[in-house]
Scaffold this active site. Structure first.
Site, PDB file in Angstrom:
ATOM      1  N   HIS A  95      58.224 -57.506  54.878  1.00  0.00           N
ATOM      2  CA  HIS A  95      58.375 -58.159  56.451  1.00  0.00           C
ATOM      3  C   HIS A  95      59.569 -58.199  57.102  1.00  0.00           C
ATOM      4  O   HIS A  95      60.167 -58.002  56.625  1.00  0.00           O
ATOM      5  CB  HIS A  95      57.591 -59.630  56.327  1.00  0.00           C
ATOM      6  CG  HIS A  95      58.266 -60.565  55.565  1.00  0.00           C
ATOM      7  ND1 HIS A  95      58.300 -61.534  54.512  1.00  0.00           N
ATOM      8  CD2 HIS A  95      59.438 -61.543  56.656  1.00  0.00           C
ATOM      9  CE1 HIS A  95      59.286 -62.028  54.557  1.00  0.00           C
ATOM     10  NE2 HIS A  95      59.745 -62.535  55.298  1.00  0.00           N
ATOM     11  N   HIS A 102      65.683 -61.866  60.251  1.00  0.00           N
ATOM     12  CA  HIS A 102      65.531 -60.700  58.788  1.00  0.00           C
ATOM     13  C   HIS A 102      64.671 -59.830  58.622  1.00  0.00           C
ATOM     14  O   HIS A 102      63.746 -59.996  58.781  1.00  0.00           O
ATOM     15  CB  HIS A 102      65.972 -62.009  57.830  1.00  0.00           C
ATOM     16  CG  HIS A 102      64.323 -63.025  57.491  1.00  0.00           C
ATOM     17  ND1 HIS A 102      64.629 -63.582  57.953  1.00  0.00           N
ATOM     18  CD2 HIS A 102      63.548 -62.887  56.527  1.00  0.00           C
ATOM     19  CE1 HIS A 102      63.213 -64.308  57.913  1.00  0.00           C
ATOM     20  NE2 HIS A 102      63.104 -63.473  56.325  1.00  0.00           N
ATOM     21  N   GLU A 139      67.006 -61.334  53.657  1.00  0.00           N
ATOM     22  CA  GLU A 139      65.633 -61.573  52.366  1.00  0.00           C
ATOM     23  C   GLU A 139      65.204 -60.190  51.366  1.00  0.00           C
ATOM     24  O   GLU A 139      64.711 -59.934  51.446  1.00  0.00           O
ATOM     25  CB  GLU A 139      64.688 -62.238  53.018  1.00  0.00           C
ATOM     26  CG  GLU A 139      63.661 -63.397  52.200  1.00  0.00           C
ATOM     27  CD  GLU A 139      62.556 -63.909  52.608  1.00  0.00           C
ATOM     28  OE1 GLU A 139      62.153 -63.474  53.696  1.00  0.00           O
ATOM     29  OE2 GLU A 139      62.052 -64.156  52.393  1.00  0.00           O
TER      30      GLU A 139
HETATM   31  C1  LIG Z   1      59.159 -69.601  54.470  1.00  0.00           C
HETATM   32  C2  LIG Z   1      59.879 -68.850  54.464  1.00  0.00           C
HETATM   33  C3  LIG Z   1      59.699 -67.583  54.761  1.00  0.00           C
HETATM   34  C4  LIG Z   1      59.832 -66.277  53.650  1.00  0.00           C
HETATM   35  O1  LIG Z   1      59.390 -64.889  54.066  1.00  0.00           O
HETATM   36  O2  LIG Z   1      58.943 -66.729  52.496  1.00  0.00           O
HETATM   37  C5  LIG Z   1      61.961 -67.264  55.488  1.00  0.00           C
HETATM   38  O3  LIG Z   1      61.693 -65.844  55.772  1.00  0.00           O
HETATM   39  S1  LIG Z   1      62.297 -68.757  56.051  1.00  0.00           S
HETATM   40  C6  LIG Z   1      63.514 -67.442  56.849  1.00  0.00           C
HETATM   41  C7  LIG Z   1      64.513 -68.939  57.354  1.00  0.00           C
HETATM   42  N1  LIG Z   1      65.274 -69.521  56.346  1.00  0.00           N
HETATM   43  C8  LIG Z   1      66.691 -68.827  56.392  1.00  0.00           C
HETATM   44  O4  LIG Z   1      66.991 -67.882  57.559  1.00  0.00           O
HETATM   45  C9  LIG Z   1      67.496 -69.283  55.033  1.00  0.00           C
HETATM   46  C10 LIG Z   1      68.479 -68.326  55.358  1.00  0.00           C
HETATM   47  N2  LIG Z   1      69.538 -68.102  56.250  1.00  0.00           N
HETATM   48  C11 LIG Z   1      70.520 -69.500  56.543  1.00  0.00           C
HETATM   49  O5  LIG Z   1      70.888 -70.177  55.909  1.00  0.00           O
HETATM   50  C12 LIG Z   1      71.110 -69.157  58.175  1.00  0.00           C
HETATM   51  O6  LIG Z   1      70.244 -68.735  59.222  1.00  0.00           O
HETATM   52  C13 LIG Z   1      72.216 -68.648  58.500  1.00  0.00           C
HETATM   53  C14 LIG Z   1      73.395 -69.021  56.784  1.00  0.00           C
HETATM   54  C15 LIG Z   1      72.260 -67.033  57.732  1.00  0.00           C
HETATM   55  C16 LIG Z   1      72.863 -68.364  59.674  1.00  0.00           C
HETATM   56  O7  LIG Z   1      72.562 -69.729  59.902  1.00  0.00           O
HETATM   57  P1  LIG Z   1      73.184 -69.951  61.423  1.00  0.00           P
HETATM   58  O8  LIG Z   1      73.090 -68.915  62.509  1.00  0.00           O
HETATM   59  O9  LIG Z   1      73.030 -72.015  61.559  1.00  0.00           O
HETATM   60  O10 LIG Z   1      75.057 -70.174  61.040  1.00  0.00           O
HETATM   61  P2  LIG Z   1      76.117 -69.266  62.039  1.00  0.00           P
HETATM   62  O11 LIG Z   1      75.433 -69.811  62.990  1.00  0.00           O
HETATM   63  O12 LIG Z   1      77.207 -70.187  60.935  1.00  0.00           O
HETATM   64  O13 LIG Z   1      75.961 -68.069  62.064  1.00  0.00           O
HETATM   65  C17 LIG Z   1      76.823 -67.759  60.766  1.00  0.00           C
HETATM   66  C18 LIG Z   1      76.982 -66.211  61.468  1.00  0.00           C
HETATM   67  O14 LIG Z   1      76.039 -65.859  61.045  1.00  0.00           O
HETATM   68  C19 LIG Z   1      75.020 -64.638  62.319  1.00  0.00           C
HETATM   69  N3  LIG Z   1      73.975 -64.924  62.289  1.00  0.00           N
HETATM   70  C20 LIG Z   1      73.019 -65.988  62.295  1.00  0.00           C
HETATM   71  N4  LIG Z   1      71.922 -65.710  61.589  1.00  0.00           N
HETATM   72  C21 LIG Z   1      71.771 -64.509  61.937  1.00  0.00           C
HETATM   73  C22 LIG Z   1      70.715 -63.361  61.366  1.00  0.00           C
HETATM   74  N5  LIG Z   1      69.297 -63.924  61.626  1.00  0.00           N
HETATM   75  N6  LIG Z   1      71.192 -62.223  61.389  1.00  0.00           N
HETATM   76  C23 LIG Z   1      72.538 -61.602  61.522  1.00  0.00           C
HETATM   77  N7  LIG Z   1      73.616 -62.959  61.907  1.00  0.00           N
HETATM   78  C24 LIG Z   1      72.989 -63.502  62.364  1.00  0.00           C
HETATM   79  C25 LIG Z   1      75.555 -65.665  63.475  1.00  0.00           C
HETATM   80  O15 LIG Z   1      75.821 -64.696  64.397  1.00  0.00           O
HETATM   81  C26 LIG Z   1      76.936 -65.855  63.003  1.00  0.00           C
HETATM   82  O16 LIG Z   1      78.197 -64.233  63.452  1.00  0.00           O
HETATM   83  P3  LIG Z   1      79.385 -65.075  63.814  1.00  0.00           P
HETATM   84  O17 LIG Z   1      80.112 -63.909  63.806  1.00  0.00           O
HETATM   85  O18 LIG Z   1      80.371 -66.168  62.539  1.00  0.00           O
HETATM   86  O19 LIG Z   1      79.294 -65.617  65.191  1.00  0.00           O
HETATM   87 CO   LIG Z   2      61.143 -63.950  55.290  1.00  0.00          CO
END
Ligand SMILES: CC[C@H](C(=O)O)C(=O)SCCNC(=O)CCNC(=O)[C@H](O)C(C)(C)COP(=O)(O)OP(=O)(O)OC[C@H]1O[C@@H](n2cnc3c(N)ncnc32)[C@H](O)[C@@H]1OP(=O)(O)O
Ligand SMILES: [Co+2]
Length: 135
Positions: A8, A80, A131
């Site tokens: 997905h 993602h 993922e």
């Molecule tokens: C029910 C489950 C379902 C499934 O398919 O089975 C799911 O998919 S659940 C989906 C939701 N869960 C997750 O996404 C878990 C993993 N994600 C995380 O832990 C956070 O989203 C994380 C750590 C990737 C980012 O969190 P956050 O935005 O709060 O952290 P920062 O602001 O510190 O960001 C750090 C750095 O990463 C960049 N960033 C954040 N999100 C993304 C993204 N989706 N794609 C690309 N880059 C991302 C953000 O811009 C920061 O970059 P920087 O250059 O430092 O500004």
């Molecule tokens: Co997902």
């Protein structure tokens, strides 16, 4: 072969109902009803496509991992990609051996399809949150 099908593409949306209506009524797709995923801090909706799925995500609860993403992208955005693997532990061990970061505690969680999933750090994958899901 480690990764297989694209399971997905996830899109964080500000309004699940509006996104559902758009894809169901305008694009004619089959769209699931919303499902709260408290373990993941999101509510999900799945759009079935002939060759993959779209996963709509909306923050759920206080510490949603997608809350900041939605603040940064108020109209929503691609969040993602999810690739299928046949052995998530072998995939994890290979990723760690190659120095790539697994988010969380390196242990798979059960994802939206009742299968084990892991998330890989976006900075290790060309700015793309990846993922992997064992199918
Ligand atoms: C029910 C489950 C379902 C499934 O398919 O089975 C799911 O998919 S659940 C989906 C939701 N869960 C997750 O996404 C878990 C993993 N994600 C995380 O832990 C956070 O989203 C994380 C750590 C990737 C980012 O969190 P956050 O935005 O709060 O952290 P920062 O602001 O510190 O960001 C750090 C750095 O990463 C960049 N960033 C954040 N999100 C993304 C993204 N989706 N794609 C690309 N880059 C991302 C953000 O811009 C920061 O970059 P920087 O250059 O430092 O500004
Ligand atoms: Co997902």
């Amino acid at each position: 072969m480690m990764i297989g099908r694209l399971n997905h593409v996830a899109i964080v949306v500000p309004d699940l109902e509006a996104a559902t209506k758009l894809y169901r009524d305008t694009l004619g797709a089959e769209v699931s009803s919303p499902k709260d995923q408290p373990d993941h801090g999101v509510t999900t909706v799945f759009v079935e496509l002939p060759n993959s799925k779209i996963e709509f995500l909306h923050p759920l609860g206080e510490n949603s991992p997608v809350a900041k993403f939605l603040e940064r992208n108020p109209a929503g955005g691609i969040h993602h990609l999810c690739y299928e693997v046949d052995d998530i532990y072998a995939a994890r061990d290979r990723l760690l051996a190659d120095g790539l970061r697994i988010l969380g505690d390196d242990e798979p969680k059960i994802g939206a399809h009742g299968k084990p999933v892991l998330f890989l750090h976006p900075k290790d994958f060309n700015g793309t949150l990846v993922e992997i899901e064992q199918v």
